[in-house]
Structures are given as structure tokens and as C-alpha cells.
Write a protein that holds these residues in place. Structure first.
Motif, PDB file in Angstrom:
ATOM      1  N   THR A 109       0.831  -1.200   0.000  1.00 10.17           N
ATOM      2  CA  THR A 109       0.000   0.000   0.000  1.00 10.17           C
ATOM      3  C   THR A 109       0.868   1.253   0.000  1.00 10.17           C
ATOM      4  N   TYR A 110       0.669   2.105  -1.010  1.00 12.51           N
ATOM      5  CA  TYR A 110       1.287   3.427  -1.052  1.00 12.51           C
ATOM      6  C   TYR A 110       0.199   4.473  -0.837  1.00 12.51           C
ATOM      7  N   PHE A 111       0.540   5.738  -0.925  1.00 15.45           N
ATOM      8  CA  PHE A 111      -0.380   6.790  -0.489  1.00 15.45           C
ATOM      9  C   PHE A 111      -0.599   7.817  -1.596  1.00 15.45           C
ATOM     10  N   ASP A 112      -1.802   8.393  -1.614  1.00 12.38           N
ATOM     11  CA  ASP A 112      -2.169   9.438  -2.565  1.00 12.38           C
ATOM     12  C   ASP A 112      -2.893  10.565  -1.833  1.00 12.38           C
ATOM     13  N   ASP A 113      -2.172  11.209  -0.906  1.00 10.37           N
ATOM     14  CA  ASP A 113      -2.674  12.402  -0.215  1.00 10.37           C
ATOM     15  C   ASP A 113      -3.903  12.142   0.649  1.00 10.37           C
ATOM     16  N   GLU A 114      -4.166  10.901   0.983  1.00 14.10           N
ATOM     17  CA  GLU A 114      -5.331  10.597   1.794  1.00 14.10           C
ATOM     18  C   GLU A 114      -4.918   9.830   3.046  1.00 14.10           C
ATOM     19  N   VAL A 115      -5.596  10.105   4.136  1.00 11.63           N
ATOM     20  CA  VAL A 115      -5.393   9.353   5.370  1.00 11.63           C
ATOM     21  C   VAL A 115      -6.159   8.041   5.241  1.00 11.63           C
ATOM     22  N   ILE A 116      -5.474   6.933   5.507  1.00 12.14           N
ATOM     23  CA  ILE A 116      -6.084   5.613   5.336  1.00 12.14           C
ATOM     24  C   ILE A 116      -5.923   4.792   6.612  1.00 12.14           C
ATOM     25  N   ASP A 117      -6.556   3.637   6.629  1.00 12.76           N
ATOM     26  CA  ASP A 117      -6.439   2.745   7.780  1.00 12.76           C
ATOM     27  C   ASP A 117      -5.006   2.255   7.928  1.00 12.76           C
ATOM     28  N   GLY A 118      -4.505   2.297   9.166  1.00 11.51           N
ATOM     29  CA  GLY A 118      -3.155   1.856   9.467  1.00 11.51           C
ATOM     30  C   GLY A 118      -3.159   0.686  10.419  1.00 11.51           C
ATOM     31  N   PRO A 119      -2.035   0.365  11.000  1.00  9.63           N
ATOM     32  CA  PRO A 119      -1.949  -0.782  11.905  1.00  9.63           C
ATOM     33  C   PRO A 119      -2.687  -0.551  13.212  1.00  9.63           C
ATOM     34  N   GLY A 120      -3.258  -1.615  13.745  1.00  9.99           N
ATOM     35  CA  GLY A 120      -3.891  -1.537  15.053  1.00  9.99           C
ATOM     36  C   GLY A 120      -5.000  -0.525  15.154  1.00  9.99           C
ATOM     37  N   ASP A 121      -5.871  -0.444  14.140  1.00 15.27           N
ATOM     38  CA  ASP A 121      -7.003   0.500  14.129  1.00 15.27           C
ATOM     39  C   ASP A 121      -6.553   1.957  14.151  1.00 15.27           C
ATOM     40  N   SER A 122      -5.327   2.219  13.743  1.00 12.14           N
ATOM     41  CA  SER A 122      -4.837   3.593  13.676  1.00 12.14           C
ATOM     42  C   SER A 122      -5.089   4.162  12.286  1.00 12.14           C
ATOM     43  N   ARG A 123      -4.700   5.436  12.120  1.00 16.92           N
ATOM     44  CA  ARG A 123      -4.821   6.097  10.819  1.00 16.92           C
ATOM     45  C   ARG A 123      -3.421   6.538  10.393  1.00 16.92           C
ATOM     46  N   ILE A 124      -3.139   6.377   9.099  1.00 17.86           N
ATOM     47  CA  ILE A 124      -1.791   6.617   8.599  1.00 17.86           C
ATOM     48  C   ILE A 124      -1.838   7.443   7.321  1.00 17.86           C
ATOM     49  N   LEU A 125      -0.868   8.328   7.187  1.00 22.48           N
ATOM     50  CA  LEU A 125      -0.691   9.136   5.990  1.00 22.48           C
ATOM     51  C   LEU A 125       0.766   9.009   5.569  1.00 22.48           C
ATOM     52  N   GLY A 126       1.025   8.927   4.285  1.00 22.33           N
ATOM     53  CA  GLY A 126       2.396   8.812   3.820  1.00 22.33           C
ATOM     54  C   GLY A 126       2.578   9.488   2.478  1.00 22.33           C
ATOM     55  N   VAL A 127       3.820   9.843   2.152  1.00 21.23           N
ATOM     56  CA  VAL A 127       4.130  10.465   0.864  1.00 21.23           C
ATOM     57  C   VAL A 127       5.483   9.957   0.377  1.00 21.23           C
ATOM     58  N   ASN A 140      -2.269   9.253  13.054  1.00 18.25           N
ATOM     59  CA  ASN A 140      -1.474   8.643  14.121  1.00 18.25           C
ATOM     60  C   ASN A 140      -0.049   8.353  13.684  1.00 18.25           C
ATOM     61  N   THR A 141       0.125   8.030  12.394  1.00 18.32           N
ATOM     62  CA  THR A 141       1.456   7.771  11.859  1.00 18.32           C
ATOM     63  C   THR A 141       1.625   8.514  10.551  1.00 18.32           C
ATOM     64  N   LEU A 142       2.698   9.282  10.453  1.00 17.13           N
ATOM     65  CA  LEU A 142       3.057   9.964   9.212  1.00 17.13           C
ATOM     66  C   LEU A 142       4.328   9.305   8.685  1.00 17.13           C
ATOM     67  N   LEU A 143       4.216   8.596   7.562  1.00 13.03           N
ATOM     68  CA  LEU A 143       5.334   7.845   7.001  1.00 13.03           C
ATOM     69  C   LEU A 143       5.965   8.627   5.856  1.00 13.03           C
ATOM     70  N   VAL A 144       7.241   8.942   6.004  1.00 10.90           N
ATOM     71  CA  VAL A 144       7.999   9.664   4.985  1.00 10.90           C
ATOM     72  C   VAL A 144       9.370   9.002   4.864  1.00 10.90           C
ATOM     73  N   HIS A 145      10.110   9.377   3.832  1.00 10.92           N
ATOM     74  CA  HIS A 145      11.460   8.832   3.727  1.00 10.92           C
ATOM     75  C   HIS A 145      12.429   9.621   4.597  1.00 10.92           C
ATOM     76  N   ASP A 146      12.308  10.925   4.568  1.00 10.56           N
ATOM     77  CA  ASP A 146      13.140  11.808   5.386  1.00 10.56           C
ATOM     78  C   ASP A 146      12.250  12.425   6.451  1.00 10.56           C
ATOM     79  N   ALA A 147      12.553  12.170   7.717  1.00  4.38           N
ATOM     80  CA  ALA A 147      11.691  12.638   8.807  1.00  4.38           C
ATOM     81  C   ALA A 147      11.531  14.151   8.812  1.00  4.38           C
ATOM     82  N   ASN A 148      12.476  14.882   8.236  1.00 11.54           N
ATOM     83  CA  ASN A 148      12.349  16.341   8.176  1.00 11.54           C
ATOM     84  C   ASN A 148      11.123  16.769   7.378  1.00 11.54           C
TER      85      ASN A 148
END
Length: 506
Positions: free
Chosen positions: A342-360, A401-409
Motif C-alpha cells: 500500500t502506497y499513499f495518494d494524499d489521503e489518510v487511510i487505515d493503518g496498523p492496530g485500528d490507527s490512521r496513517i498518511l504517507g508520501v 497517528n502515523t506519518l510515514l515519509v522517507h526523510d523525517a524532516n
């Protein structure tokens, strides 16, 4: 259907069964002929390779003009010939090093070949079923009266001649599509053990491998010996590390908690995949998060790295990933998406443990979701856009709850505005955190940067052992939020360093 068969007259039933039996025989024969003449082009062992199935029960690898061909039992009646094509390796030494690394972790490449062969088999069965019905339909369309006339005509001299010609034509068409290829001259094979000589100790895993000896030079023998040596070192180091992982002092998840394995910056080091999976099993992880840079260049030849990752974690409940700055272009993302990640397209989606995750994906290589068509955005502008998206979701009651990026900055502005619980990244190949960040409104979030899981120096990680310490993270979720992180480091000498589990409080 069963009731219809039961009430059907015996003669009619026998006719139906005869039709079905004839259809099955013809369909299987045609499907088999189509199957053994099928071809698929896929990425195998960092090559553009052509796969051709047969019924030899052997896997034959055609290695090209310099390295000798290899073969080994397939473990079934189905065999396959792999014709290795072009590659971007600059030297034979570099190529043999890749072979050694891939051979020590072959599950991904095996899965690629199995998918290709399965697809060819299914296609052949469908075509065989359709073509097998054609003569029966023609037979039925002719009708009984006309068939009698034709049968009477076969008894004449002209009928016999026409029938004989038809049989010859059918044989001429079918025989070239036989059960194996005969277009190669006779080949001489010898065991790999005899080929490399008594001075090289071979592991049991390659006991059945054979080498074609025709036109083999002393140089190719040395290259094979080098590949075998690299394979042995890689297999021994990473296998031992995977076995040792079972005895690590890792925190056990409590009831209601979900543990997620985190990897980043693998840079083609597929040897670490079995280690990461062993750590996941030891720590009770059931999902995986990938912060990118699975490759060194994002090229198609690096598909073996993605295939290995997908094979190792194919049974996990969740698999989320972003592309890193070295995952240039769109190949890495599209390939892993095809394999169920699963990759991301500017939307918050279901993450692990009933959390919500966003990534770019990292904007320096692969674009940023639906913003990828907007050119010229700076890193800061992208970070601000990301913060706006996270904060808008938070205001709508859909907190990230989780923001996944390659560079934490890239996630720093969102964290400083109090809109996310945890920012996960990699990129710098050095572990930092988890570190608490207090926003202006007093809300607390955390940032965590994982080191290089591949043990990479710069963007290079392929080799028989680690180039630098390798990092793995275990993230614990409870009640929809990340509540703890434990870091594990595998040193270059094979020793593990396990950090204490760090609780995240809000």
C-alpha cells in the motif's frame, strides 16, 4: 445437472460422456502443446529474462556467452528454461556478486518464476479448452447423415489419400510443438562440485546444481568460484543472524497491542530480508512499514530486491511503503503495488492496530501523491503542504497517528503544529529517536528515524556481509495510537544490540 443425467437414456448418456471425454483429451493435448511453446519476459536476477516452460522437470539457466549454463531439478514434472538477457552490470565481478547475493535469498526470484509459469499454464488451459471444443462443434454441425456420407467416401482410393494427407499435416503441425525443445545440440553437464574442484567446499543447498562444460574457459571457472564463495559467505552470515534473532530480548506485546516491523534504506540487500522477518517473528510483529530506498537507482534490474521483500512479508496483515529519493521514477512504487503493498495518494487511510496513517513518496525522486504533476516545489514547500493535509484531517476528526515519509524532516512542520502522533522516516542511515516534540498548543508527538536496514554505505548494500550496522524497528500500537518503539541493530560482526522499549506518552 445430476438429475438430468439420471433421467437421460443410457445411449444418450454414453454419447454425452464420449463428447466430454474427447473434449478433455483434445483440450489437454492442445494446452500442453501451447504451454511448452509459451514465453514470458520478466526481471530475474537483475536481468531481462525470457522464461520458457517444458516438462523436463529441470530448471536450466542460460547464463550468456561467458558464464557457463546451469541446471538443477525443479522438484516437479514442470521444468523451465531461463534465458538471461541484458543487464546494466558494469563488470562480470559486479554481476557475479549480485548472483551470489540473490542465490542466498532466492524466494523472491522463485516467486516471480512461479507466477510467470502459472500465468502461462492458465492461459494455455483456457486456449486449449476453446480449441479442444472446435472439432467437436464441427462434428456436431456436420450432422449424422453427412458424417455417414463422408465415412462412405473414406473407403474410396481418393478418400484414403485425403485422409492420409490430413494426418500428415496434423503431425507436421503438432510434432514441432512437442514435449521438449530439440533445437539445441547435445549438451554435456557435470556437477558443480566436479566443476569447481576439490579445493572449494560447497554447501548442501547446491548439491544438485550442474554446469554445462562446453566451451568453458578457465576465466569462467574462476568467476563461478568467486560467486560460490560470495554465496557461502552471504548465506552463512545472514542465516546465522536470522537464527540468532529468535533469542533476542524483545518486548512481548500485551493483549490488544499490534506490533509493526519497520525497515528503511535496504538498498538491494536482500540478505537482510530473512533477518528482518526473523526479528518480526521474535517480536510478535504482524505488519510491516517501509520508509523507502529499497533500491539504489530505482531501475528495473533491481526488481529482485522488491520481489524478495514482497516474498518475505507476503503473509503479513498490512504492508505500507513510501518511495525514497534513490527509488527514482515510478517503477519501485508500481512494482510493489502490484505485489500487494500500500502506497499513499494524499489521503489518510487505515493503518496498523485500528490507527490512521498518511504517507508520501520522497519529492526528490518520485513525486508526492496527487501533487507530483506540480513541478518546482521545494522540500520546504512539500513539507508545508503535507502539514496542511495532516492538520486538515485532524480538524475533521481523522487524526493522523502515523506519518510515514522517507526523510523525517518532511514531517517536521506537521509535528510542530501538533497534527500527528508519530513521524517515521529513514534516509540518513543513522538511527535517531524516538524524540518527543511539543507543539505550540502543548500536544506531544514523536519523531523516529531508522538507520539503514540494508547496512548500506551511501546507496550500496549488496555484498556477502554488512557494510555498516543494520537497523530494524518494532513499533507497538494500542487503541489506535503508537505507544512504544524498540530498536534493534545488527553489527557488522554479527552481534545484536537491542535498545530498551521506549514508551510514547501523549
Amino acid at each position: 445437472m445430476i438429475a438430468l443425467v439420471r433421467t437421460m437414456p443410457t445411449r444418450r448418456l454414453l454419447e454425452v460422456l464420449a463428447y466430454v471425454g474427447a473434449w478433455l483429451v483434445v483440450s489437454v493435448a492442445v494446452a500442453a502443446a501451447i504451454f511448452v511453446n509459451s514465453e514470458r519476459t520478466v526481471e530475474i536476477a537483475s536481468h531481462e529474462a525470457t522464461l520458457s516452460p517444458d516438462f523436463s522437470g529441470e530448471v536450466v539457466a542460460r547464463m550468456g556467452p561467458v558464464l557457463p549454463d546451469l541446471r538443477m531439478p525443479s522438484g516437479s514434472r514442470i521444468g523451465i528454461e531461463v534465458e538471461l538477457g541484458k543487464t546494466d552490470a558494469a563488470t562480470l565481478e559486479e554481476l557475479t556478486a549480485r548472483y551470489a547475493a540473490i542465490a542466498s535469498q532466492p524466494e523472491g526470484q522463485i516467486a516471480v518464476a512461479e507466477r510467470a509459469v502459472t500465468a502461462m499454464a492458465l492461459a494455455a488451459l483456457v486456449q486449449g479448452a476453446v480449441l479442444g471444443a472446435v472439432p467437436l462443434l464441427v462434428w456436431a454441425a456436420i450432422g449424422q447423415a453427412r458424417r455417414r456420407e463422408l465415412y462412405a467416401g473414406l473407403r474410396t482410393r481418393g478418400g484414403i489419400a485425403v485422409s492420409g494427407l490430413a494426418i500428415v499435416l496434423v503431425v507436421a503441425l503438432v510434432v514441432p510443438f512437442g514435449w521438449g525443445r530439440t533445437d539445441r545440440p547435445a549438451e554435456r553437464w557435470t556437477s558443480l562440485r566436479d566443476f569447481v574442484g576439490p579445493d572449494v567446499t560447497l554447501p548442501d543447498e547446491v548439491a544438485d546444481v550442474e554446469v554445462m562444460t562446453d566451451a568453458t574457459t578457465a576465466q569462467s571457472r574462476r568467476l563461478v568460484e568467486s560467486a560460490v564463495s560470495g554465496y557461502q559467505q552471504s548465506l552463512a552470515f545472514y542465516s546465522e543472524a536470522a537464527e540468532d534473532a529468535a533469542f533476542l530480548d524483545l518486548r512481548e506485546p500485551e493483549e490488544g497491542e499490534t506490533v509493526v516491523l519497520m525497515v528503511s534504506d535496504r538498498h538491494d540487500n536482500i540478505g537482510m530480508d530473512k533477518v528482518a522477518r526473523a526479528i518480526a517473528d521474535a517480536g510478535g510483529a504482524t505488519a510491516v512499514i517501509d520508509a523507502g530506498d529499497d533500491t539504489s537507482t530505482g531501475s528495473r534490474w533491481e526488481a529482485f530486491s522488491l520481489d524478495s521483500l514482497a516474498a518475505v512479508f507476503q503473509d503479513f496483515d498490512g504492508r505500507w511503503a513510501v518511495a525514497g529519493n534513490h527509488d527514482n521514477g515510478t517503477f519501485v512504487r508500481s512494482h510493489l503495488e502490484d505485489l500487494g503493498w500500500t502506497y499513499f495518494d494524499d489521503e489518510v487511510i487505515d493503518g496498523p492496530g485500528d490507527s490512521r496513517i498518511l504517507g508520501v513518496d520522497d519529492p526528490r525522486s518520485s513525486g508526492l501523491g496527487n501533487w507530483r504533476d506540480e513541478k518546482g516545489l521545494s522540500f520546504k514547500e512539500v513539507a508545508d503542504r503535507l502539514a496542511d493535509a495532516a492538520c486538515a484531517a485532524d480538524e475533521d476528526g481523522d487524526r493522523v497517528n502515523t506519518l510515514l515519509v522517507h526523510d523525517a524532516n518532511l514531517g517536521r512542520p506537521a509535528l510542530e503544529r501538533g497534527c500527528v502522533d508519530l513521524v517515521l522516516g529513514g534516509h540518513v542511515h543513522v538511527q535517531t529517536g524516538p524524540t518527543a516534540v511539543t507543539a505550540e498548543d502543548g500536544r506531544v508527538g514523536y519523531t523516529y528515524t531508522l538507520g539503514t536496514t540494508g547496512g548500506a554505505a551511501y546507496a550500496i548494500a549488496i555484498g556477502s556481509k554488512l557494510r555498516r550496522p543494520a537497523s530494524i524497528g518494532l513499533i507497538t500500537y494500542r487503541d489506535g495510537r503508537p505507544v512504544g518503539i524498540q530498536s534493534i541493530t545488527l553489527q557488522t560482526n554479527g552481534r545484536y544490540d537491542v535498545d530498551p522499549w521506549v514508551e510514547l506518552t501523549y
